[in-house]
Design a protein around this motif. Structure first.
Motif, PDB file in Angstrom:
ATOM      1  N   GLU A 155       0.865  -1.179   0.000  1.00 60.79           N
ATOM      2  CA  GLU A 155       0.000   0.000   0.000  1.00 60.79           C
ATOM      3  C   GLU A 155       0.899   1.225   0.000  1.00 60.79           C
ATOM      4  OE1 GLU A 155      -2.349   2.071  -0.765  1.00 60.79           O
ATOM      5  OE2 GLU A 155      -3.911   1.169   0.503  1.00 60.79           O
ATOM      6  N   VAL A 156       0.608   2.161  -0.877  1.00 64.59           N
ATOM      7  CA  VAL A 156       1.366   3.413  -0.943  1.00 64.59           C
ATOM      8  C   VAL A 156       0.428   4.563  -0.619  1.00 64.59           C
ATOM      9  CG1 VAL A 156       2.751   4.954  -2.380  1.00 64.59           C
ATOM     10  CG2 VAL A 156       2.923   2.474  -2.695  1.00 64.59           C
ATOM     11  N   THR A 157       0.802   5.359   0.363  1.00 63.17           N
ATOM     12  CA  THR A 157       0.020   6.538   0.734  1.00 63.17           C
ATOM     13  C   THR A 157       0.613   7.778   0.062  1.00 63.17           C
ATOM     14  OG1 THR A 157      -0.515   5.582   2.893  1.00 63.17           O
ATOM     15  CG2 THR A 157      -0.810   7.959   2.638  1.00 63.17           C
ATOM     16  N   VAL A 158      -0.199   8.494  -0.678  1.00 59.32           N
ATOM     17  CA  VAL A 158       0.232   9.746  -1.300  1.00 59.32           C
ATOM     18  C   VAL A 158      -0.238  10.908  -0.427  1.00 59.32           C
ATOM     19  CG1 VAL A 158      -0.008  11.283  -3.295  1.00 59.32           C
ATOM     20  CG2 VAL A 158       0.222   8.811  -3.634  1.00 59.32           C
ATOM     21  N   ILE A 159       0.701  11.792  -0.082  1.00 59.75           N
ATOM     22  CA  ILE A 159       0.365  12.975   0.719  1.00 59.75           C
ATOM     23  C   ILE A 159       0.755  14.227  -0.062  1.00 59.75           C
ATOM     24  CG2 ILE A 159       0.791  14.254   2.845  1.00 59.75           C
ATOM     25  CD1 ILE A 159       1.257  11.678   4.266  1.00 59.75           C
ATOM     26  N   PRO A 160      -0.222  15.002  -0.540  1.00 62.72           N
ATOM     27  CA  PRO A 160       0.104  16.287  -1.170  1.00 62.72           C
ATOM     28  C   PRO A 160       0.677  17.248  -0.123  1.00 62.72           C
ATOM     29  CG  PRO A 160      -2.122  15.556  -1.733  1.00 62.72           C
ATOM     30  CD  PRO A 160      -1.671  14.707  -0.593  1.00 62.72           C
ATOM     31  N   VAL A 161       1.666  18.030  -0.522  1.00 58.44           N
ATOM     32  CA  VAL A 161       2.291  18.994   0.389  1.00 58.44           C
ATOM     33  C   VAL A 161       2.357  20.346  -0.304  1.00 58.44           C
ATOM     34  CG1 VAL A 161       4.267  19.518   1.863  1.00 58.44           C
ATOM     35  CG2 VAL A 161       3.719  17.127   1.329  1.00 58.44           C
ATOM     36  N   GLY A 162       1.757  21.350   0.334  1.00 61.31           N
ATOM     37  CA  GLY A 162       1.803  22.707  -0.210  1.00 61.31           C
ATOM     38  C   GLY A 162       2.839  23.550   0.509  1.00 61.31           C
ATOM     39  N   ILE A 163       3.681  24.236  -0.264  1.00 64.00           N
ATOM     40  CA  ILE A 163       4.667  25.167   0.297  1.00 64.00           C
ATOM     41  C   ILE A 163       4.310  26.575  -0.162  1.00 64.00           C
ATOM     42  CG2 ILE A 163       7.101  25.792   0.463  1.00 64.00           C
ATOM     43  CD1 ILE A 163       7.856  23.008  -0.237  1.00 64.00           C
ATOM     44  N   THR A 164       4.216  27.486   0.790  1.00 61.97           N
ATOM     45  CA  THR A 164       3.919  28.889   0.462  1.00 61.97           C
ATOM     46  C   THR A 164       4.918  29.784   1.167  1.00 61.97           C
ATOM     47  OG1 THR A 164       1.547  28.424   0.242  1.00 61.97           O
ATOM     48  CG2 THR A 164       2.201  30.726   0.543  1.00 61.97           C
ATOM     49  N   TYR A 165       5.586  30.649   0.411  1.00 59.44           N
ATOM     50  CA  TYR A 165       6.540  31.608   0.955  1.00 59.44           C
ATOM     51  C   TYR A 165       5.896  32.994   0.999  1.00 59.44           C
ATOM     52  CZ  TYR A 165      10.080  28.048  -0.115  1.00 59.44           C
ATOM     53  OH  TYR A 165      10.800  26.884  -0.190  1.00 59.44           O
ATOM     54  N   GLN A 166       6.273  33.758   1.997  1.00 60.56           N
ATOM     55  CA  GLN A 166       5.886  35.164   1.957  1.00 60.56           C
ATOM     56  C   GLN A 166       6.545  35.826   0.751  1.00 60.56           C
ATOM     57  OE1 GLN A 166       3.664  36.744   3.284  1.00 60.56           O
ATOM     58  NE2 GLN A 166       4.139  38.912   3.313  1.00 60.56           N
ATOM     59  N   HIS A 167       7.811  35.488   0.524  1.00 57.41           N
ATOM     60  CA  HIS A 167       8.533  35.875  -0.683  1.00 57.41           C
ATOM     61  C   HIS A 167       9.387  34.688  -1.095  1.00 57.41           C
ATOM     62  CE1 HIS A 167       7.684  40.043   0.429  1.00 57.41           C
ATOM     63  NE2 HIS A 167       8.197  39.780   1.605  1.00 57.41           N
TER      64      HIS A 167
END
Length: 354
Positions: A155-167
């Motif tokens: 079983e493979v779990t996919v986890i989306p990851v969002g990165i947000t910078y101020q700049h």
């Protein structure tokens, strides 16, 4: 064993360096990361090689990385990258004849997942500082479903990851790393024809990334919306709040940028780091892609400043005693911490850097 010790040392050094480099690192959704089992992190890609550093230092799993093949051209650099669990992924721009090398890389990825370890992939395929989640390639889906096909009990779990910078490309950095909801892939793979399973997984990851990071649709309204957010001095790292403004098209009134009264400390830091600073300024002139400015600035100054401060502390200790040498190191670190943690990060700020 030696490789894991080496990786742990570098991981710890980078984590410490990011503390001194970042005004604030906000981590959301960390509870979504499984403590065991095969995991694929699907991450958006706004800021070069700094993106995987923030992700891997904010979770405790042993991460393997897929990065663009161009990073592996120099033999010495290639050895270092491989020792840190990085693997090249080839694209058409690397040459059509190179694409066949991906099959070997995919086989390695399958073996990693079989061992119930983790992979980190950037499915947008390239970096771009634009505040938009771009179309996803299907390479990460091929890896997941290829492993499921090869190992029937996996079983493979996919986890989306969002990165947000101020700049992006500005110092000090301010960033949010947002781990999304786990996606179990075995049932999805077995419940639909392959083409449909691929489409569903890509869409699920894409939709999550639009929520996990600040997303402005890349259309004729993009610049207007971005300007409205900048004029209001929005904190982009407050991802949910910012996305709500974008969705409702309601923005706060314009605000003047905050004054940076700590600017004199920056000049003091530069003076105390004069050799690393001059080396960086020379190298920075040859950086063609703005998304790589942070990567080179952080990497070069992390190791050069450690070396330079260490040499200066030894010189002071040699002539004035070890107590004064240690005091110099403590004061140098304190000045950096005060500047990095307390300096304002306005929505449109062009900070110089060490």
């Amino acid at each position: 064993m030696i490789q894991k010790v080496w990786f742990t040392f570098i991981w710890s050094t980078i984590k410490c360096g990011l503390f001194f480099y970042s005004k604030k690192i906000t981590i959301l959704g960390k509870e979504n990361i499984p403590k065991k089992g095969a995991v694929l992190f699907a991450v958006n890609h706004p800021n070069g090689l700094l993106d995987p550093l923030y992700v891997t230092t904010t979770n405790k799993r042993q991460n393997h990385f897929l990065v663009r093949a161009a990073s592996f051209k120099h033999p010495f650099i290639k050895k270092i990258l491989v020792s840190l669990y990085l693997m090249p992924i080839y694209r058409i721009r690397d040459g059509v004849q190179q694409l066949s090398n991906n099959q070997e890389i995919f086989e390695k990825c399958h073996a990693i997942l079989k061992k119930k370890e983790t992979l980190m992939i950037f499915p947008e395929g390239s970096h771009n500082k634009k505040r938009t989640v771009r179309s996803l390639s299907k390479g990460f889906v091929r890896i997941v479903f290829g492993a499921l096909e090869k190992y029937e009990d996996l079983e493979v779990t996919v986890i989306p990851v969002g990165i947000t910078y101020q700049h992006t490309s500005h110092y000090p950095a301010k960033v949010t790393v947002n781990y999304g909801k786990p996606i179990a892939t075995r049932a999805l793979y077995e419940s639909h024809p392959l083409a449909k399973s691929i489409r569903i997984l890509k869409e699920e990851v894409y939709e999550q990334l639009k929520v996990l990071s600040v997303h402005i649709s890349d259309d004729q309204e993009y610049e207007r919306i971005l300007q409205q957010l900048n004029k209001a001095q929005i904190d982009f790292t407050e991802v949910n709040k910012t996305n709500k403004m974008i969705q409702t098209n309601r923005f706060p009134v314009a605000k003047p940028p905050k004054k940076n009264y700590l600017k004199p400390l920056l000049y003091l830091i530069k003076l105390n780091s004069i050799l690393p600073y001059l080396i960086w300024k020379k190298i920075s002139k040859n950086i063609d892609e703005v998304e790589f400015i942070d990567t080179f600035r952080f990497s070069i100054n992390l190791f050069l400043c450690i070396l330079f401060y260490g040499i200066q502390a030894l010189i002071i200790s040699r002539y004035f005693g070890s107590t004064l040498g240690l005091f110099y190191l403590a004061i140098s670190a304190l000045i950096i911490i005060i500047y990095v943690k307390l300096t304002p990060t306005n929505a449109k700020e062009h900070a110089a850097l060490v």
